[in-house]
Motif scaffolding. Structure first.
Motif, PDB file in Angstrom:
ATOM      1  N   SER A 190       0.705  -1.017   0.121  1.00  0.00           N
ATOM      2  CA  SER A 190       0.158  -0.099  -0.026  1.00  0.00           C
ATOM      3  C   SER A 190       0.971   1.351  -0.046  1.00  0.00           C
ATOM      4  O   SER A 190       0.619   2.142  -0.754  1.00  0.00           O
ATOM      5  CB  SER A 190      -0.952  -0.114   1.266  1.00  0.00           C
ATOM      6  OG  SER A 190      -1.557   1.154   1.442  1.00  0.00           O
ATOM      7  N   VAL A 191       1.785   1.319   0.910  1.00  0.00           N
ATOM      8  CA  VAL A 191       2.836   2.402   0.847  1.00  0.00           C
ATOM      9  C   VAL A 191       3.520   2.525  -0.517  1.00  0.00           C
ATOM     10  O   VAL A 191       3.651   3.629  -1.050  1.00  0.00           O
ATOM     11  CB  VAL A 191       3.690   2.211   2.104  1.00  0.00           C
ATOM     12  CG1 VAL A 191       4.809   3.503   1.865  1.00  0.00           C
ATOM     13  CG2 VAL A 191       3.017   2.379   3.412  1.00  0.00           C
ATOM     14  N   PHE A 192       3.914   1.474  -0.826  1.00  0.00           N
ATOM     15  CA  PHE A 192       4.690   1.342  -2.135  1.00  0.00           C
ATOM     16  C   PHE A 192       3.793   2.187  -3.456  1.00  0.00           C
ATOM     17  O   PHE A 192       4.284   3.122  -4.204  1.00  0.00           O
ATOM     18  CB  PHE A 192       5.231  -0.126  -2.454  1.00  0.00           C
ATOM     19  CG  PHE A 192       5.751   0.085  -3.992  1.00  0.00           C
ATOM     20  CD1 PHE A 192       7.194   0.519  -4.200  1.00  0.00           C
ATOM     21  CD2 PHE A 192       5.193  -0.482  -4.790  1.00  0.00           C
ATOM     22  CE1 PHE A 192       7.989   0.469  -5.381  1.00  0.00           C
ATOM     23  CE2 PHE A 192       5.878  -0.570  -6.285  1.00  0.00           C
ATOM     24  CZ  PHE A 192       7.168  -0.277  -6.207  1.00  0.00           C
ATOM     25  N   LEU A 193       2.711   1.519  -3.492  1.00  0.00           N
ATOM     26  CA  LEU A 193       1.828   2.119  -4.593  1.00  0.00           C
ATOM     27  C   LEU A 193       1.264   3.529  -4.485  1.00  0.00           C
ATOM     28  O   LEU A 193       1.235   4.174  -5.188  1.00  0.00           O
ATOM     29  CB  LEU A 193       0.688   1.132  -4.515  1.00  0.00           C
ATOM     30  CG  LEU A 193       0.721  -0.421  -5.024  1.00  0.00           C
ATOM     31  CD1 LEU A 193      -0.468  -1.024  -4.882  1.00  0.00           C
ATOM     32  CD2 LEU A 193       1.211  -0.326  -6.608  1.00  0.00           C
ATOM     33  N   THR A 194       1.241   4.010  -3.031  1.00  0.00           N
ATOM     34  CA  THR A 194       1.152   5.390  -2.960  1.00  0.00           C
ATOM     35  C   THR A 194       2.012   6.206  -3.434  1.00  0.00           C
ATOM     36  O   THR A 194       1.907   7.240  -3.923  1.00  0.00           O
ATOM     37  CB  THR A 194       0.659   5.734  -1.448  1.00  0.00           C
ATOM     38  OG1 THR A 194      -0.511   4.845  -0.983  1.00  0.00           O
ATOM     39  CG2 THR A 194       0.421   7.095  -1.167  1.00  0.00           C
ATOM     40  N   VAL A 195       3.239   5.791  -2.894  1.00  0.00           N
ATOM     41  CA  VAL A 195       4.399   6.556  -3.453  1.00  0.00           C
ATOM     42  C   VAL A 195       4.607   6.663  -4.880  1.00  0.00           C
ATOM     43  O   VAL A 195       4.891   7.579  -5.373  1.00  0.00           O
ATOM     44  CB  VAL A 195       5.728   5.987  -3.099  1.00  0.00           C
ATOM     45  CG1 VAL A 195       7.005   6.626  -3.370  1.00  0.00           C
ATOM     46  CG2 VAL A 195       5.950   6.178  -1.165  1.00  0.00           C
ATOM     47  N   CYS A 196       4.134   5.302  -5.653  1.00  0.00           N
ATOM     48  CA  CYS A 196       4.342   5.480  -7.094  1.00  0.00           C
ATOM     49  C   CYS A 196       3.260   6.424  -7.682  1.00  0.00           C
ATOM     50  O   CYS A 196       3.757   7.054  -8.430  1.00  0.00           O
ATOM     51  CB  CYS A 196       4.032   3.883  -7.629  1.00  0.00           C
ATOM     52  SG  CYS A 196       5.413   2.966  -7.159  1.00  0.00           S
ATOM     53  N   MET A 197       2.211   6.464  -7.108  1.00  0.00           N
ATOM     54  CA  MET A 197       1.166   7.115  -7.531  1.00  0.00           C
ATOM     55  C   MET A 197       1.419   8.851  -7.348  1.00  0.00           C
ATOM     56  O   MET A 197       1.462   9.626  -8.467  1.00  0.00           O
ATOM     57  CB  MET A 197      -0.255   7.081  -7.015  1.00  0.00           C
ATOM     58  CG  MET A 197      -1.498   7.795  -7.248  1.00  0.00           C
ATOM     59  SD  MET A 197      -2.836   7.473  -6.418  1.00  0.00           S
ATOM     60  CE  MET A 197      -2.533   7.990  -4.937  1.00  0.00           C
ATOM     61  N   MET A 198       2.294   9.146  -6.272  1.00  0.00           N
ATOM     62  CA  MET A 198       2.452  10.436  -6.140  1.00  0.00           C
ATOM     63  C   MET A 198       3.633  11.207  -7.033  1.00  0.00           C
ATOM     64  O   MET A 198       3.573  12.120  -7.585  1.00  0.00           O
ATOM     65  CB  MET A 198       2.905  10.685  -4.815  1.00  0.00           C
ATOM     66  CG  MET A 198       1.926  10.549  -3.426  1.00  0.00           C
ATOM     67  SD  MET A 198       0.406  11.637  -3.763  1.00  0.00           S
ATOM     68  CE  MET A 198       1.074  13.035  -3.228  1.00  0.00           C
ATOM     69  N   VAL A 199       4.520   9.894  -7.249  1.00  0.00           N
ATOM     70  CA  VAL A 199       5.709  10.384  -8.108  1.00  0.00           C
ATOM     71  C   VAL A 199       5.154  10.489  -9.287  1.00  0.00           C
ATOM     72  O   VAL A 199       5.672  11.496 -10.290  1.00  0.00           O
ATOM     73  CB  VAL A 199       6.671   9.324  -8.199  1.00  0.00           C
ATOM     74  CG1 VAL A 199       7.681   9.495  -9.278  1.00  0.00           C
ATOM     75  CG2 VAL A 199       7.435   9.159  -6.731  1.00  0.00           C
ATOM     76  N   GLY A 200       3.990   9.928  -9.778  1.00  0.00           N
ATOM     77  CA  GLY A 200       3.501   9.738 -11.439  1.00  0.00           C
ATOM     78  C   GLY A 200       2.789  11.154 -11.439  1.00  0.00           C
ATOM     79  O   GLY A 200       2.772  11.769 -12.541  1.00  0.00           O
ATOM     80  N   ILE A 201       2.088  11.700 -10.509  1.00  0.00           N
ATOM     81  CA  ILE A 201       1.438  12.724 -10.673  1.00  0.00           C
ATOM     82  C   ILE A 201       2.249  13.869 -10.621  1.00  0.00           C
ATOM     83  O   ILE A 201       2.342  14.692 -11.648  1.00  0.00           O
ATOM     84  CB  ILE A 201       0.500  13.024  -9.442  1.00  0.00           C
ATOM     85  CG1 ILE A 201      -0.598  11.958  -9.419  1.00  0.00           C
ATOM     86  CG2 ILE A 201      -0.054  14.719  -9.239  1.00  0.00           C
ATOM     87  CD1 ILE A 201      -1.396  12.067  -8.187  1.00  0.00           C
ATOM     88  N   PHE A 202       3.557  13.843  -9.838  1.00  0.00           N
ATOM     89  CA  PHE A 202       4.299  15.141  -9.851  1.00  0.00           C
ATOM     90  C   PHE A 202       5.151  15.233 -11.335  1.00  0.00           C
ATOM     91  O   PHE A 202       5.465  16.085 -11.852  1.00  0.00           O
ATOM     92  CB  PHE A 202       5.263  15.341  -8.841  1.00  0.00           C
ATOM     93  CG  PHE A 202       4.590  15.422  -7.427  1.00  0.00           C
ATOM     94  CD1 PHE A 202       4.145  16.744  -7.442  1.00  0.00           C
ATOM     95  CD2 PHE A 202       4.596  14.589  -6.332  1.00  0.00           C
ATOM     96  CE1 PHE A 202       3.132  17.163  -6.057  1.00  0.00           C
ATOM     97  CE2 PHE A 202       4.106  14.952  -5.142  1.00  0.00           C
ATOM     98  CZ  PHE A 202       3.299  16.333  -4.995  1.00  0.00           C
ATOM     99  N   ALA A 203       5.256  13.902 -11.763  1.00  0.00           N
ATOM    100  CA  ALA A 203       6.060  13.690 -13.006  1.00  0.00           C
ATOM    101  C   ALA A 203       5.504  14.245 -14.212  1.00  0.00           C
ATOM    102  O   ALA A 203       5.640  14.915 -14.733  1.00  0.00           O
ATOM    103  CB  ALA A 203       6.702  12.361 -13.088  1.00  0.00           C
ATOM    104  N   GLY A 204       4.026  13.834 -14.026  1.00  0.00           N
ATOM    105  CA  GLY A 204       3.119  14.463 -15.160  1.00  0.00           C
ATOM    106  C   GLY A 204       2.874  15.878 -15.026  1.00  0.00           C
ATOM    107  O   GLY A 204       2.828  16.616 -16.247  1.00  0.00           O
ATOM    108  N   VAL A 205       2.883  16.498 -14.050  1.00  0.00           N
ATOM    109  CA  VAL A 205       2.600  18.069 -14.036  1.00  0.00           C
ATOM    110  C   VAL A 205       3.839  18.762 -14.462  1.00  0.00           C
ATOM    111  O   VAL A 205       4.025  19.602 -15.111  1.00  0.00           O
ATOM    112  CB  VAL A 205       2.566  18.411 -12.356  1.00  0.00           C
ATOM    113  CG1 VAL A 205       2.482  19.888 -12.352  1.00  0.00           C
ATOM    114  CG2 VAL A 205       1.040  18.007 -12.004  1.00  0.00           C
ATOM    115  N   TRP A 206       5.004  18.031 -13.972  1.00  0.00           N
ATOM    116  CA  TRP A 206       6.231  18.654 -14.348  1.00  0.00           C
ATOM    117  C   TRP A 206       6.732  18.397 -15.878  1.00  0.00           C
ATOM    118  O   TRP A 206       7.010  19.237 -16.505  1.00  0.00           O
ATOM    119  CB  TRP A 206       7.640  17.821 -13.716  1.00  0.00           C
ATOM    120  CG  TRP A 206       8.836  18.526 -13.966  1.00  0.00           C
ATOM    121  CD1 TRP A 206       9.330  19.578 -13.471  1.00  0.00           C
ATOM    122  CD2 TRP A 206      10.077  17.711 -14.522  1.00  0.00           C
ATOM    123  NE1 TRP A 206      10.709  19.682 -14.031  1.00  0.00           N
ATOM    124  CE2 TRP A 206      11.075  18.465 -14.606  1.00  0.00           C
ATOM    125  CE3 TRP A 206      10.282  16.519 -15.239  1.00  0.00           C
ATOM    126  CZ2 TRP A 206      12.173  18.531 -15.226  1.00  0.00           C
ATOM    127  CZ3 TRP A 206      11.133  16.172 -15.663  1.00  0.00           C
ATOM    128  CH2 TRP A 206      12.298  17.200 -15.864  1.00  0.00           C
TER     129      TRP A 206
END
Length: 147
Positions: free
Chosen positions: A10-26
Motif C-alpha cells: 500500500s505504501v509503495f503504490l501510494t509513493v508510485c502514484m505521487m511520483v507519477g502525478i508530480f512527473a506528469g505535472v512537471w
C-alpha cells in the motif's frame, strides 16, 4: 506476515502514484491551474484625467471588481472607457460618455483590446433604468466623424 506485506504494498503504490502525478505535472502531461489576471480598465473623466483600475475600487459613480472583471457605473460621466481585455460593464442610472475631440486613431468612447491588438469582449448588463449614452463630436482632429 500477510498484513505487513499489504501495508508495504500500500505504501509503495501510494509513493508510485505521487511520483507519477508530480512527473506528469512537471512534464506538462497534466495541465497546471494558473490564475488568470483580470484586465486593466482605464476611465477617462470629463476633464481628461485617467484612472487605471487594477484593484477593487469603489467611488460614488463607479466601482471595479477585479475578481469578476466587472465595472459598475452609477451616474458616471466621462470621455472614455477602455479595457485591456474582456470585461463586464454593469449600468445603474444614467451614464454618459461625452467624447472629446480625439487624436487620429483614438476615435472611440468604449473599447476593449486583447494582447496582440485583437478586440476584446465587453458584456453589458443593466438594472432597470440603467443606460449609457455615448455622445461623439461631429469631427475629430483628422476630419472624420467620431462616435
Amino acid at each position: 506476515m500477510k498484513n505487513r506485506f499489504k501495508k508495504t504494498l500500500s505504501v509503495f503504490l501510494t509513493v508510485c502514484m505521487m511520483v507519477g502525478i508530480f512527473a506528469g505535472v512537471w512534464l506538462g502531461l497534466i495541465p497546471r491551474v494558473e490564475a488568470v489576471a483580470a484586465p486593466t480598465v482605464t476611465l477617462t473623466d470629463s476633464l481628461g484625467g485617467q484612472v487605471v483600475l487594477t484593484t477593487a475600487t469603489e467611488t460614488a459613480t463607479y466601482s471595479w471588481d477585479p475578481e469578476t472583471a466587472t465595472l459598475t457605473l452609477n451616474g458616471w460621466t466621462g470621455q472614455r472607457i477602455h479595457g485591456g481585455g474582456d470585461y463586464n460593464l454593469h449600468l445603474k442610472g444614467t451614464n454618459t460618455i461625452q467624447m472629446a475631440i480625439a487624436a487620429v486613431g483614438d476615435t472611440y468612447g468604449l473599447g476593449a483590446n486583447m494582447n496582440g491588438g485583437s478586440m476584446g469582449t465587453i458584456t453589458v448588463t443593466a438594472d432597470e433604468g440603467g443606460t449609457l449614452n455615448i455622445l461623439g463630436n461631429l469631427t475629430g482632429a483628422n476630419g472624420t466623424a467620431i462616435y
